[in-house]
Design a protein around this motif. Structure first.
Motif, PDB file in Angstrom:
ATOM      1  N   MET A 158       0.855  -1.194   0.000  1.00  0.00           N
ATOM      2  CA  MET A 158       0.000   0.000   0.000  1.00  0.00           C
ATOM      3  C   MET A 158       0.886   1.238   0.000  1.00  0.00           C
ATOM      4  SD  MET A 158      -1.210   0.444   3.980  1.00  0.00           S
ATOM      5  CE  MET A 158       0.012   0.776   5.268  1.00  0.00           C
ATOM      6  N   LYS A 159       0.312   2.360  -0.467  1.00  0.00           N
ATOM      7  CA  LYS A 159       1.010   3.638  -0.385  1.00  0.00           C
ATOM      8  C   LYS A 159       0.868   4.200   1.028  1.00  0.00           C
ATOM      9  CE  LYS A 159       0.324   5.185  -5.184  1.00  0.00           C
ATOM     10  NZ  LYS A 159      -0.298   6.248  -6.014  1.00  0.00           N
ATOM     11  N   ALA A 160       1.933   4.839   1.507  1.00  0.00           N
ATOM     12  CA  ALA A 160       1.902   5.454   2.833  1.00  0.00           C
ATOM     13  C   ALA A 160       2.948   6.557   2.902  1.00  0.00           C
ATOM     14  CB  ALA A 160       2.165   4.423   3.923  1.00  0.00           C
ATOM     15  N   ILE A 161       2.675   7.542   3.738  1.00  0.00           N
ATOM     16  CA  ILE A 161       3.658   8.567   4.055  1.00  0.00           C
ATOM     17  C   ILE A 161       4.426   8.096   5.283  1.00  0.00           C
ATOM     18  CG2 ILE A 161       4.003  10.942   4.829  1.00  0.00           C
ATOM     19  CD1 ILE A 161       3.030  10.845   2.000  1.00  0.00           C
ATOM     20  N   VAL A 162       5.765   8.170   5.244  1.00  0.00           N
ATOM     21  CA  VAL A 162       6.559   7.795   6.403  1.00  0.00           C
ATOM     22  C   VAL A 162       7.507   8.926   6.773  1.00  0.00           C
ATOM     23  CG1 VAL A 162       6.460   5.330   5.872  1.00  0.00           C
ATOM     24  CG2 VAL A 162       8.402   6.698   5.047  1.00  0.00           C
ATOM     25  N   VAL A 163       7.937   8.886   8.047  1.00  0.00           N
ATOM     26  CA  VAL A 163       8.955   9.816   8.531  1.00  0.00           C
ATOM     27  C   VAL A 163      10.052   8.993   9.196  1.00  0.00           C
ATOM     28  CG1 VAL A 163       7.468  11.826   8.810  1.00  0.00           C
ATOM     29  CG2 VAL A 163       7.630  10.163  10.670  1.00  0.00           C
ATOM     30  N   THR A 164      11.293   9.456   9.045  1.00  0.00           N
ATOM     31  CA  THR A 164      12.443   8.756   9.634  1.00  0.00           C
ATOM     32  C   THR A 164      13.371   9.693  10.391  1.00  0.00           C
ATOM     33  OG1 THR A 164      13.679   9.031   7.569  1.00  0.00           O
ATOM     34  CG2 THR A 164      12.460   6.963   7.854  1.00  0.00           C
ATOM     35  N   ASP A 165      13.257  10.997  10.151  1.00  0.00           N
ATOM     36  CA  ASP A 165      14.213  11.956  10.701  1.00  0.00           C
ATOM     37  C   ASP A 165      13.451  13.095  11.380  1.00  0.00           C
ATOM     38  OD1 ASP A 165      16.197  13.763  11.284  1.00  0.00           O
ATOM     39  OD2 ASP A 165      16.890  14.032   9.225  1.00  0.00           O
ATOM     40  N   GLN A 166      13.473  13.125  12.716  1.00  0.00           N
ATOM     41  CA  GLN A 166      12.717  14.142  13.440  1.00  0.00           C
ATOM     42  C   GLN A 166      13.205  15.549  13.115  1.00  0.00           C
ATOM     43  OE1 GLN A 166      12.408  13.416  17.642  1.00  0.00           O
ATOM     44  NE2 GLN A 166      11.036  15.138  17.998  1.00  0.00           N
ATOM     45  N   ALA A 167      14.494  15.708  12.932  1.00  0.00           N
ATOM     46  CA  ALA A 167      15.049  17.035  12.670  1.00  0.00           C
ATOM     47  C   ALA A 167      14.580  17.603  11.337  1.00  0.00           C
ATOM     48  CB  ALA A 167      16.574  16.979  12.705  1.00  0.00           C
ATOM     49  N   ALA A 168      14.218  16.726  10.405  1.00  0.00           N
ATOM     50  CA  ALA A 168      13.808  17.175   9.066  1.00  0.00           C
ATOM     51  C   ALA A 168      12.388  17.722   9.052  1.00  0.00           C
ATOM     52  CB  ALA A 168      13.942  16.033   8.072  1.00  0.00           C
ATOM     53  N   GLY A 169      11.589  17.409  10.064  1.00  0.00           N
ATOM     54  CA  GLY A 169      10.212  17.890  10.093  1.00  0.00           C
ATOM     55  C   GLY A 169       9.402  17.367   8.924  1.00  0.00           C
ATOM     56  N   THR A 170       8.418  18.153   8.494  1.00  0.00           N
ATOM     57  CA  THR A 170       7.562  17.726   7.386  1.00  0.00           C
ATOM     58  C   THR A 170       8.331  17.599   6.073  1.00  0.00           C
ATOM     59  OG1 THR A 170       6.894  20.037   7.064  1.00  0.00           O
ATOM     60  CG2 THR A 170       5.427  18.650   8.379  1.00  0.00           C
ATOM     61  N   ALA A 171       9.434  18.309   5.949  1.00  0.00           N
ATOM     62  CA  ALA A 171      10.240  18.208   4.719  1.00  0.00           C
ATOM     63  C   ALA A 171      10.848  16.816   4.569  1.00  0.00           C
ATOM     64  CB  ALA A 171      11.345  19.262   4.731  1.00  0.00           C
ATOM     65  N   GLY A 172      10.922  16.059   5.668  1.00  0.00           N
ATOM     66  CA  GLY A 172      11.487  14.719   5.609  1.00  0.00           C
ATOM     67  C   GLY A 172      10.470  13.634   5.321  1.00  0.00           C
ATOM     68  N   MET A 173       9.217  14.010   5.096  1.00  0.00           N
ATOM     69  CA  MET A 173       8.186  13.021   4.765  1.00  0.00           C
ATOM     70  C   MET A 173       8.443  12.409   3.395  1.00  0.00           C
ATOM     71  SD  MET A 173       4.652  14.848   5.988  1.00  0.00           S
ATOM     72  CE  MET A 173       3.987  14.539   7.624  1.00  0.00           C
ATOM     73  N   LYS A 174       8.127  11.112   3.262  1.00  0.00           N
ATOM     74  CA  LYS A 174       8.304  10.434   1.978  1.00  0.00           C
ATOM     75  C   LYS A 174       7.095   9.547   1.706  1.00  0.00           C
ATOM     76  CE  LYS A 174      13.349  10.219   2.272  1.00  0.00           C
ATOM     77  NZ  LYS A 174      14.532   9.320   2.339  1.00  0.00           N
ATOM     78  N   LEU A 175       6.704   9.474   0.442  1.00  0.00           N
ATOM     79  CA  LEU A 175       5.650   8.559   0.002  1.00  0.00           C
ATOM     80  C   LEU A 175       6.319   7.260  -0.430  1.00  0.00           C
ATOM     81  CD1 LEU A 175       2.630   8.110  -0.667  1.00  0.00           C
ATOM     82  CD2 LEU A 175       3.128   8.981  -2.963  1.00  0.00           C
ATOM     83  N   VAL A 176       5.959   6.147   0.222  1.00  0.00           N
ATOM     84  CA  VAL A 176       6.619   4.865  -0.035  1.00  0.00           C
ATOM     85  C   VAL A 176       5.566   3.758  -0.132  1.00  0.00           C
ATOM     86  CG1 VAL A 176       8.689   5.601   1.216  1.00  0.00           C
ATOM     87  CG2 VAL A 176       6.907   4.320   2.415  1.00  0.00           C
ATOM     88  N   GLU A 177       6.025   2.564  -0.443  1.00  0.00           N
ATOM     89  CA  GLU A 177       5.185   1.370  -0.388  1.00  0.00           C
ATOM     90  C   GLU A 177       5.437   0.655   0.934  1.00  0.00           C
ATOM     91  OE1 GLU A 177       2.878  -0.089  -2.346  1.00  0.00           O
ATOM     92  OE2 GLU A 177       2.862   1.618  -3.733  1.00  0.00           O
ATOM     93  N   ARG A 178       4.378   0.293   1.626  1.00  0.00           N
ATOM     94  CA  ARG A 178       4.483  -0.429   2.893  1.00  0.00           C
ATOM     95  C   ARG A 178       3.529  -1.621   2.871  1.00  0.00           C
ATOM     96  NH1 ARG A 178       6.479   2.421   7.488  1.00  0.00           N
ATOM     97  NH2 ARG A 178       5.810   0.570   8.676  1.00  0.00           N
ATOM     98  N   PRO A 179       3.805  -2.666   3.654  1.00  0.00           N
ATOM     99  CA  PRO A 179       2.858  -3.788   3.739  1.00  0.00           C
ATOM    100  C   PRO A 179       1.531  -3.332   4.357  1.00  0.00           C
ATOM    101  CG  PRO A 179       5.003  -4.364   4.680  1.00  0.00           C
ATOM    102  CD  PRO A 179       5.015  -2.895   4.468  1.00  0.00           C
ATOM    103  N   GLU A 180       0.448  -3.938   3.922  1.00  0.00           N
ATOM    104  CA  GLU A 180      -0.838  -3.620   4.538  1.00  0.00           C
ATOM    105  C   GLU A 180      -0.866  -4.143   5.969  1.00  0.00           C
ATOM    106  OE1 GLU A 180      -4.217  -4.842   2.278  1.00  0.00           O
ATOM    107  OE2 GLU A 180      -3.467  -3.940   0.420  1.00  0.00           O
ATOM    108  N   PRO A 181      -1.454  -3.410   6.901  1.00  0.00           N
ATOM    109  CA  PRO A 181      -1.474  -3.848   8.299  1.00  0.00           C
ATOM    110  C   PRO A 181      -2.437  -5.007   8.508  1.00  0.00           C
ATOM    111  CG  PRO A 181      -2.810  -1.888   8.035  1.00  0.00           C
ATOM    112  CD  PRO A 181      -2.140  -2.120   6.705  1.00  0.00           C
ATOM    113  N   GLN A 182      -2.178  -5.775   9.556  1.00  0.00           N
ATOM    114  CA  GLN A 182      -3.049  -6.871   9.943  1.00  0.00           C
ATOM    115  C   GLN A 182      -3.778  -6.494  11.236  1.00  0.00           C
ATOM    116  OE1 GLN A 182      -3.295  -9.673   7.847  1.00  0.00           O
ATOM    117  NE2 GLN A 182      -2.046  -8.277   6.597  1.00  0.00           N
ATOM    118  N   ALA A 183      -4.984  -7.005  11.387  1.00  0.00           N
ATOM    119  CA  ALA A 183      -5.785  -6.690  12.571  1.00  0.00           C
ATOM    120  C   ALA A 183      -5.350  -7.553  13.751  1.00  0.00           C
ATOM    121  CB  ALA A 183      -7.263  -6.899  12.275  1.00  0.00           C
TER     122      ALA A 183
END
Length: 305
Positions: free
Chosen positions: A1-26
């Motif tokens: 699935m498509k998702a926005i992720v963050v990895t770097d707190q110092a980068a703020g919103t500029a560090g957001m990336k659109l990536v592919e991630r596995p779908e979550p399980q319940a």
């Protein structure tokens, strides 16, 4: 699935990336929701829960966003009260992956049914703003008809909700904000408006309740306006100054299905309006969270057309 992720707190919103991630399980007592619309609060990127789990372990890359509206696609073991195919909206756990994604796993108790006549975009704009205003006013502040309430940021996402709900119970509402916010605050129901850049806040005199979404110097000055027996309610952390003869309350909003139902029924009846500043797609979300001009109101990501 498509998702926005963050990895770097110092980068703020500029560090957001659109990536592919596995779908979550319940998990137990969870549901999986196909997200149609998601809300995001910029301060999330400063919250420890965005970056670490309950044991203080790094949990990046993490998916931010904690408000959603969508459709249930799967139920976890023991889940009750919701069904596959049901429209829902609500507030997700702070320490789990969030809602800026095509799917999200959520504890069922954090969701409420979304009526068919309420758009997903509106539904996603309600949980944090609506629950924050509701809990600050009716759980912590408890103003009564005829009392005076200062709603800081009255044209914003939370302040506009505070203004409308306080007016509904018969309070006299004084909104604050920047000069450009005056008409919007009045349209949401404020009976007076204080331009914090050019007017003198203290000129309003004593009030029964201040709902503070700003903090800092404004929070300190607001504390001095509380009359005896009144309350300063803050959502920006412990207050640096307290009323001389009143209460100071700071709180973190919690999901509550009954309160979500109260809020959405007011929306359906036309008694409550949400303040949406920008609507964007998931593909354009990173740009939407890095605007080149000030946006007043919530930014909502429409995940599905």
């Amino acid at each position: 699935m498509k998702a926005i992720v963050v990895t770097d707190q110092a980068a703020g919103t500029a560090g957001m990336k659109l990536v592919e991630r596995p779908e979550p399980q319940a998990a137990i007592n969870d549901v999986v929701v196909q997200v149609h619309a998601s809300g995001f609060v910029h301060t999330e990127l400063g919250w420890p829960s965005t970056w670490t789990d309950r044991l203080d372990r790094d949990r990046t890359p993490s998916i931010p966003g904690h408000e959603l509206a969508g459709v249930v696609t799967a139920l976890g073991y023991g889940t009750r009260g919701l069904s596959v195919g049901q429209r829902v909206f609500g507030l997700t756990d702070w320490i789990r992956d969030g809602t800026l994604a095509e799917y999200a796993a959520v504890e069922a108790r954090n969701l409420a049914p979304l009526p068919g006549d309420v758009d997903f975009t509106v539904g996603a704009s309600l949980p944090i703003s609506g629950l924050t205003a509701w809990q600050g006013l009716f759980v912590h502040g408890r103003p009564r008809a005829g009392q005076s309430v200062i709603a800081h940021g009255a044209a914003g996402a939370v302040g506009s909700m505070v203004t409308q709900l306080a007016r509904e119970i018969g309070a006299h509402v004084i909104g604050t904000g920047r000069a450009a916010d005056r008409q919007k605050a009045l349209d949401f129901g404020a009976q007076e408006f204080v331009d914090l850049d050019n007017d003198v806040l203290e000129d309003v005199g004593e009030v029964d309740l201040v709902f503070d979404v700003i903090g800092g110097d404004i929070g300190k000055r607001s504390a001095r306006l509380i009359r005896a027996g009144g309350t300063l309610v803050s959502i920006v952390g412990p207050t640096e100054a307290r009323p001389a003869d009143g209460l100071a309350v700071d709180f973190v909003v919690e999901s509550d299905r009954a309160q979500l139902n109260e809020i959405v029924q007011r929306v359906r009846a036309g008694r409550l309006r949400t303040s949406i500043g920008t609507i964007s797609t998931l593909d354009d979300a990173v740009a939407a969270f890095n605007p080149t001009k000030r946006i007043n109101g919530k930014t909502i990501i429409r995940v599905r057309p």
